[in-house]
Design a protein around this motif. Structure first.
Motif, mmCIF file in Angstrom:
data_model
loop_
_atom_site.group_PDB
_atom_site.id
_atom_site.type_symbol
_atom_site.label_atom_id
_atom_site.label_comp_id
_atom_site.label_asym_id
_atom_site.label_seq_id
_atom_site.Cartn_x
_atom_site.Cartn_y
_atom_site.Cartn_z
ATOM 1 N N LEU A 1 -0.651 -46.251 -7.785
ATOM 2 C CA LEU A 1 -0.245 -47.503 -7.161
ATOM 3 C C LEU A 1 0.908 -46.523 -5.941
ATOM 4 C CD1 LEU A 1 1.243 -50.395 -6.300
ATOM 5 C CD2 LEU A 1 3.338 -50.101 -7.577
ATOM 6 N N ILE A 2 0.961 -45.895 -6.649
ATOM 7 C CA ILE A 2 2.033 -44.363 -6.590
ATOM 8 C C ILE A 2 1.198 -43.961 -5.023
ATOM 9 C CG2 ILE A 2 3.953 -42.882 -6.679
ATOM 10 C CD1 ILE A 2 4.641 -45.946 -6.986
ATOM 11 N N THR A 3 -0.102 -43.317 -6.085
ATOM 12 C CA THR A 3 -0.630 -42.717 -5.025
ATOM 13 C C THR A 3 -1.656 -43.509 -3.551
ATOM 14 O OG1 THR A 3 -2.814 -43.445 -6.016
ATOM 15 C CG2 THR A 3 -1.610 -41.006 -6.504
ATOM 16 N N GLY A 4 -1.522 -44.569 -3.938
ATOM 17 C CA GLY A 4 -2.037 -46.016 -3.329
ATOM 18 C C GLY A 4 -0.870 -45.929 -1.647
ATOM 19 N N LEU A 5 0.050 -45.916 -2.407
ATOM 20 C CA LEU A 5 1.715 -46.236 -1.384
ATOM 21 C C LEU A 5 1.533 -44.808 -0.454
ATOM 22 C CD1 LEU A 5 3.201 -48.084 -0.520
ATOM 23 C CD2 LEU A 5 4.876 -47.065 -2.281
ATOM 24 N N ARG A 6 1.404 -43.179 -0.971
ATOM 25 C CA ARG A 6 1.622 -42.706 -0.374
ATOM 26 C C ARG A 6 0.594 -42.311 0.544
ATOM 27 N NH1 ARG A 6 -1.134 -37.683 -1.983
ATOM 28 N NH2 ARG A 6 -0.902 -36.250 -0.272
ATOM 29 N N ALA A 7 -0.637 -42.280 0.501
ATOM 30 C CA ALA A 7 -2.318 -42.327 1.259
ATOM 31 C C ALA A 7 -2.542 -43.079 2.574
ATOM 32 C CB ALA A 7 -3.018 -42.964 0.664
ATOM 33 N N ALA A 8 -1.710 -45.107 2.323
ATOM 34 C CA ALA A 8 -1.336 -45.811 3.188
ATOM 35 C C ALA A 8 -0.618 -45.374 3.874
ATOM 36 C CB ALA A 8 -0.823 -47.183 2.212
ATOM 37 N N GLN A 9 0.890 -44.800 3.270
ATOM 38 C CA GLN A 9 1.832 -43.974 3.808
ATOM 39 C C GLN A 9 1.480 -42.911 4.952
ATOM 40 O OE1 GLN A 9 3.874 -41.051 3.922
ATOM 41 N NE2 GLN A 9 5.178 -41.925 5.728
ATOM 42 N N ALA A 10 0.597 -42.528 4.641
ATOM 43 C CA ALA A 10 0.037 -40.901 5.385
ATOM 44 C C ALA A 10 -0.226 -41.059 6.202
ATOM 45 C CB ALA A 10 -0.255 -39.984 4.653
ATOM 46 N N GLY A 11 -0.860 -42.406 6.328
ATOM 47 C CA GLY A 11 -2.700 -42.440 7.157
ATOM 48 C C GLY A 11 -2.727 -44.151 7.728
ATOM 49 N N ASP A 12 -1.820 -45.239 7.291
ATOM 50 C CA ASP A 12 -2.458 -45.974 7.775
ATOM 51 C C ASP A 12 -1.214 -47.127 9.124
ATOM 52 O OD1 ASP A 12 -2.878 -49.184 8.144
ATOM 53 O OD2 ASP A 12 -3.361 -49.475 6.281
ATOM 54 N N ALA A 13 -1.112 -46.439 10.027
ATOM 55 C CA ALA A 13 -0.697 -46.690 10.998
ATOM 56 C C ALA A 13 -0.087 -48.452 11.084
ATOM 57 C CB ALA A 13 -1.135 -46.021 12.367
ATOM 58 N N ALA A 14 -1.366 -49.037 11.099
ATOM 59 C CA ALA A 14 -0.915 -50.501 11.082
ATOM 60 C C ALA A 14 -0.509 -51.409 10.089
ATOM 61 C CB ALA A 14 -2.646 -51.731 10.630
ATOM 62 N N ALA A 15 -0.074 -51.006 8.321
ATOM 63 C CA ALA A 15 0.458 -50.938 7.382
ATOM 64 C C ALA A 15 2.204 -50.014 7.801
ATOM 65 C CB ALA A 15 0.368 -50.470 6.299
ATOM 66 N N ARG A 16 1.667 -49.126 8.759
ATOM 67 C CA ARG A 16 3.606 -48.927 9.085
ATOM 68 C C ARG A 16 4.146 -49.835 10.228
ATOM 69 N NH1 ARG A 16 1.206 -43.365 8.968
ATOM 70 N NH2 ARG A 16 1.096 -43.847 11.258
ATOM 71 N N ALA A 17 3.157 -50.171 11.222
ATOM 72 C CA ALA A 17 4.101 -51.047 11.930
ATOM 73 C C ALA A 17 4.294 -51.924 11.527
ATOM 74 C CB ALA A 17 2.319 -51.004 13.405
ATOM 75 N N ASP A 18 3.075 -52.977 10.630
ATOM 76 C CA ASP A 18 3.351 -54.479 10.727
ATOM 77 C C ASP A 18 4.594 -54.865 9.569
ATOM 78 O OD1 ASP A 18 2.366 -53.829 7.995
ATOM 79 O OD2 ASP A 18 0.480 -55.867 8.943
ATOM 80 N N GLY A 19 5.123 -53.470 8.747
ATOM 81 C CA GLY A 19 5.666 -53.870 7.829
ATOM 82 C C GLY A 19 5.896 -53.749 6.412
ATOM 83 N N GLN A 20 4.852 -53.873 6.370
ATOM 84 C CA GLN A 20 3.853 -54.129 5.128
ATOM 85 C C GLN A 20 3.845 -52.653 4.231
ATOM 86 O OE1 GLN A 20 -0.531 -55.022 4.560
ATOM 87 N NE2 GLN A 20 -0.299 -56.056 6.204
#
Length: 627
Positions: free
Chosen positions: A570-589
């Motif tokens: 869960l933490i490694t996935g969250l790190r990957a999403a925070q580092a590379g998923d601009a859409a997730a960062r934009a919509d508040g996920q």
């Protein structure tokens, strides 16, 4: 002559109690006479004390005694004394109502008692006293006049819903209680309480040590010995005598767990006879709980609950202290500031604690009974009695991960510590299951470190007041930095690299949860869970915050630290999403993921969510299949 009679109703709980007393079965009804004689003795003690304080009191103290009169033909039994007596208001207050805390609990336990022996134990433990007369009587009549008063009072009841009370123009000083006895049980003549031999038997068994003469009507010689048990040499006293004296003193059916009898000699002499009970009274943890040590001066009763002689945390100790060189006119206020009394108190406390330690070392099963009954009270001493803190720490019996069935002492824990271990680890929680399953325990389980399991609310407090034992710090596994691999230097580079890699995620989590946590960091205490919440070393725990607020003490909310497990998917996935998923960062996920992570950590330790409905919606949204 008398005044007009009034009919009044018993208090509701009193009616229920009377019903249970009268209609329940008992293995031994003799308690009623012991209680009436004890009440009479108390009245004589109080009159003696009042007459010493007030020489102008209009009272006859020439021949203070208790008299028991039986009328076999009329089947009545009367217990009378020429003691302090009662006013009309005192009769209504003391007999017409029950003002003691714990009545409701007593009633419930009496209803649940499955046998007569259990009922007897509860009745004796609570100290029903006067009401026990209705076990053997169809009607009870009381006549009383307080010393110094002109008028008396007559009270009468059949033990049902009402009682009658009237003023008497002429009544003797003191109190008489007359019982219209129930018919004799033809199958057991021992219940013929009008028989002289039966009266003598009960008095000898229960009231032999009362200092006032107990006489049968028409007889000059007292039935009781009137010998102060505490003044006799210990080698001349049988164990049964100690036990019977305790039962009369404490109104308890059970034998005491341990007896402490000693004489202090020197500049201030006194006799002390103390008892450690085998069971806790119902009111032990209420404000109205009585401290059981009585104070006498040269066998003259001075005070029933002498709080100057025994600290609050030892309020369960029963007994007598008879001082030889103290003023008879001493007041409670003077006692609290008297240097000699403070010395007596220190000696009494020391003897009680050393006796308890002796039981722990020599009779552990017996001590386990003492701890089960009074362990919580003893823990209070860690907060109140700094002088005896070390002795009290030695007496603790605490649950542990070492053995689920047997609690441990701190001494035994210290002896089992690993060679490299320098601290005593503990974790507080609501119950054993919650503590054992807490994420904070994961690294300690993996490394085989023993952890104390503290589930009593007072544990939250005393661990801060007594932070060390025998030079070893008590350390919460839910506070501060924990690194059980600190000695393994070969992993230092890997840890530094992980901190650098996860720094952006930790920064994000701290910012996203800024209103909930003070910071975020990688955890060295987690092996299976994704995250946990920890406090700084000197922070209040959430449970302690809640406890202070419940006591009306406002305390600021303490933010804790979010620790995350770098190895958890869960933490490694969250790190990957925070580092590379601009859409997730934009919509508040990502912010929602951070909120969910915080909620999971809170629930894992048994905490309460501020907004459970929102947490449920976030979970439902994440679990919903995408189209």
């Amino acid at each position: 002559m008398s005044g007009g009679s009034e009919t009044l109703e018993f208090q509701a709980e009193t009616r229920q109690l009377l019903h249970l007393v009268v209609h329940s079965l008992y293995s031994n009804k003799d308690i009623f006479l012991r209680e009436l004689v004890s009440n009479a003795s108390d009245a004589l003690d109080k009159l003696r004390l009042e007459s010493l304080k007030d020489p102008d009191l209009a009272a006859d103290t020439g021949d203070l005694h208790i008299e028991i009169e039986a009328d076999v033909a009329a089947r009545t039994l009367t217990v009378r004394d020429n003691g302090i007596g009662m006013t009309r208001d005192e009769v209504v207050d003391l007999i017409g109502t029950i003002a003691k805390s714990g009545t409701a609990s007593l009633l419930e336990k009496l209803k649940q008692a499955k046998d007569s022996a259990a009922s007897n134990t509860l009745i004796g433990q609570f100290g029903v006293g006067f009401y026990s007369a209705f076990m053997v009587a169809d009607k009870v009549t009381l006549v009383t006049r307080r010393a110094g008063e002109e008028h008396g009072t007559r009270w009468e009841s059949t033990g049902e819903s009402t009682y009658e009370i009237e003023r008497l123009e002429d009544a003797p000083q003191g109190t008489s209680v007359t019982l219209a006895l129930k018919p004799v049980d033809t199958e057991d003549h021992l219940y013929d309480y009008a028989a002289e031999f039966k009266i003598k038997e009960i008095v000898k068994r229960y009231s032999d040590f009362i200092r006032w003469p107990i006489r049968l009507a028409g007889q000059a010689d007292p039935v009781n010995s009137m010998k102060a048990l505490w003044a006799r040499p210990r080698n001349e006293i049988a164990q049964t005598e100690y036990h019977e004296f305790y039962k009369q003193l404490a109104h308890d059916w059970a034998d005491p767990l341990e007896t402490i009898h000693f004489r202090a000699e020197g500049t201030f002499e006194y006799d002390a006879l103390l008892f450690l009970p085998a069971q806790a009274p119902f009111d032990l943890y209420t404000r109205e709980a009585k401290r059981g040590v009585q104070l006498y001066v040269n066998r003259v009763f001075i005070m029933d609950e002498c709080d100057a002689l025994m600290p609050q945390y030892l309020r369960f100790v029963k007994g007598v202290v008879d001082a030889h060189d103290l003023s008879l006119n001493v007041s409670r206020e003077l006692l609290q500031h008297d240097r000699q009394i403070r010395g007596v108190r220190r000696r009494l406390v020391s003897r009680v604690l050393s006796t308890a330690k002796g039981l722990l070392e020599k009779e552990p099963e017996k001590y386990r009974g003492l701890w089960d009954a009074f362990g919580r009270a003893l823990k209070e001493g860690l907060l109140e009695d700094a002088d005896n803190q070390a002795a009290l720490l030695d007496l603790l019996l605490l649950e542990t991960t070492h053995d689920a069935a047997e609690p441990t002492t701190l001494r035994a824990y210290a002896e089992r510590m690993k060679p490299e271990q320098t601290e005593i680890y503990y974790l507080t929680g609501a119950n054993r299951a919650a503590v054992e399953n807490s994420p904070h325990m994961e690294a300690f389980k993996a490394k085989g470190y023993e952890v104390l399991i503290l589930t009593d609310p007072i544990d939250e407090v005393w661990v801060d007041q007594a932070p060390a034992y025998d030079g070893k710090t008590l350390r919460s596994v839910a506070k501060g930095q924990v690194d059980l691999d600190a000695a393994e230097s070969d992993e230092g580079g890997d840890k530094q690299q992980a901190r650098e890699e996860f720094a952006p995620l930790l920064e994000f989590l701290a910012e996203a949860l800024a209103d909930k946590v003070k910071s975020a960091r990688l955890s060295t205490r987690l092996t299976d869970s994704p995250a946990c919440l920890v406090g700084d070393t000197n922070d209040l725990t959430p449970a302690l915050e809640k406890l202070y607020r419940a006591m009306g003490q406002p305390v600021p909310h303490t933010k804790r630290i979010l620790e995350v497990n770098a190895a958890h998917p869960l933490i490694t996935g969250l790190r990957a999403a925070q580092a590379g998923d601009a859409a997730a960062r934009a919509d508040g996920q990502l912010e929602q993921s951070a909120e969910l992570l915080y909620g999971l950590a809170l629930l894992a330790e048994g905490g309460e969510l501020e907004d459970p409905a929102r947490f449920s919606r976030l979970i439902a949204d994440r679990l919903a299949p995408t189209v």
